[in-house]
Scaffold this motif. Sequence first.
Motif, PDB file in Angstrom:
ATOM      1  N   LEU A  69       0.842  -1.203   0.000  1.00 14.10           N
ATOM      2  CA  LEU A  69       0.000   0.000   0.000  1.00 14.10           C
ATOM      3  C   LEU A  69       0.875   1.250   0.000  1.00 14.10           C
ATOM      4  CD1 LEU A  69      -2.979   0.898   0.115  1.00 14.10           C
ATOM      5  CD2 LEU A  69      -2.801   0.932   2.570  1.00 14.10           C
ATOM      6  N   ILE A  70       1.938   1.240   0.710  1.00 20.70           N
ATOM      7  CA  ILE A  70       2.860   2.371   0.754  1.00 20.70           C
ATOM      8  C   ILE A  70       3.517   2.550  -0.593  1.00 20.70           C
ATOM      9  CG2 ILE A  70       5.010   3.233   1.800  1.00 20.70           C
ATOM     10  CD1 ILE A  70       4.114   1.967   4.414  1.00 20.70           C
ATOM     11  N   ASP A  71       3.924   1.462  -1.199  1.00 21.45           N
ATOM     12  CA  ASP A  71       4.586   1.534  -2.498  1.00 21.45           C
ATOM     13  C   ASP A  71       3.610   2.069  -3.566  1.00 21.45           C
ATOM     14  OD1 ASP A  71       6.949   0.613  -1.494  1.00 21.45           O
ATOM     15  OD2 ASP A  71       6.538  -1.487  -1.995  1.00 21.45           O
ATOM     16  N   ARG A  72       2.426   1.619  -3.542  1.00 22.15           N
ATOM     17  CA  ARG A  72       1.423   2.097  -4.502  1.00 22.15           C
ATOM     18  C   ARG A  72       1.174   3.591  -4.338  1.00 22.15           C
ATOM     19  NH1 ARG A  72      -3.845  -1.149  -4.111  1.00 22.15           N
ATOM     20  NH2 ARG A  72      -2.625  -2.941  -3.648  1.00 22.15           N
ATOM     21  N   SER A  73       1.103   4.035  -3.098  1.00 24.05           N
ATOM     22  CA  SER A  73       0.853   5.462  -2.853  1.00 24.05           C
ATOM     23  C   SER A  73       2.034   6.279  -3.340  1.00 24.05           C
ATOM     24  CB  SER A  73       0.658   5.733  -1.354  1.00 24.05           C
ATOM     25  OG  SER A  73      -0.513   5.114  -0.882  1.00 24.05           O
ATOM     26  N   ILE A  74       3.233   5.800  -3.190  1.00 19.10           N
ATOM     27  CA  ILE A  74       4.426   6.513  -3.652  1.00 19.10           C
ATOM     28  C   ILE A  74       4.423   6.536  -5.165  1.00 19.10           C
ATOM     29  CG2 ILE A  74       6.940   6.440  -3.735  1.00 19.10           C
ATOM     30  CD1 ILE A  74       6.912   5.386  -0.914  1.00 19.10           C
ATOM     31  N   ALA A  75       4.023   5.451  -5.792  1.00 20.77           N
ATOM     32  CA  ALA A  75       4.011   5.379  -7.252  1.00 20.77           C
ATOM     33  C   ALA A  75       2.982   6.338  -7.822  1.00 20.77           C
ATOM     34  CB  ALA A  75       3.702   3.970  -7.692  1.00 20.77           C
ATOM     35  N   ARG A  76       1.921   6.484  -7.191  1.00 16.86           N
ATOM     36  CA  ARG A  76       0.908   7.403  -7.664  1.00 16.86           C
ATOM     37  C   ARG A  76       1.394   8.847  -7.529  1.00 16.86           C
ATOM     38  NH1 ARG A  76      -4.789   5.565  -5.129  1.00 16.86           N
ATOM     39  NH2 ARG A  76      -4.932   3.655  -6.236  1.00 16.86           N
ATOM     40  N   LEU A  77       2.081   9.140  -6.496  1.00 18.04           N
ATOM     41  CA  LEU A  77       2.560  10.484  -6.275  1.00 18.04           C
ATOM     42  C   LEU A  77       3.688  10.818  -7.256  1.00 18.04           C
ATOM     43  CD1 LEU A  77       2.510  10.740  -2.389  1.00 18.04           C
ATOM     44  CD2 LEU A  77       1.007  11.844  -3.966  1.00 18.04           C
ATOM     45  N   GLY A  78       4.217   9.899  -7.855  1.00 13.87           N
ATOM     46  CA  GLY A  78       5.205  10.163  -8.895  1.00 13.87           C
ATOM     47  C   GLY A  78       6.591   9.732  -8.522  1.00 13.87           C
ATOM     48  N   GLY A  79       6.690   8.865  -7.764  1.00 16.44           N
ATOM     49  CA  GLY A  79       8.008   8.562  -7.350  1.00 16.44           C
ATOM     50  C   GLY A  79       8.559   7.324  -7.670  1.00 16.44           C
TER      51      GLY A  79
END
Length: 178
Positions: A168-178
């Motif tokens: 879930l953390i990784d997905r949120s980071i990926a969405r934010l552009g990272g």
Amino acid sequence: MIDSFLLLATESQAEGESLISFHFDFLESNILNLAILVGVLFFYGRKVVGNILSERRNQITQAIQEAENKQRTAAAALAKEQENLAQAKKQAETIVQAASERAKTLTAEIKAQSERDIARLKETAAADLSSEQERVMAQLKKQIAEQAIAQAESQLKAQVDNNAQQRLIDRSIARLGG
């Protein structure tokens, strides 16, 4: 005349006869004495008694006139006081009637004011009740939201393990552009 009477009295005194004497011959002395007495009283007393009676008549007439004047004055004063009493009664009736009307007016005004006060109190009570309901509703919503968040957190903690949490953390980071 008095002079001659005194002269006779002094002469009879000088002759040895007493001035006042009693004659026991009833017909001779009493009738003569009575005639003399009536004559003297009539001659001298007529003017005196006439004057006394005339003066008394004048006093009585004057007293009657004064009494009549006082009666007229008293009758006029009585009539005036009766008129004043009638006016006072009319004024009293007017005052009582005005007071009665004023009392009715005040009663109506007090009743209208009471009704306005009751309506205002009802409105105030309704407004207070409404604001209290809104405050209670807002407090309940806040408590429900806090309880829902706490329950959701506890369910998430129970259902999400470390692996799921890392994803879930990784997905949120990926969405934010990272």
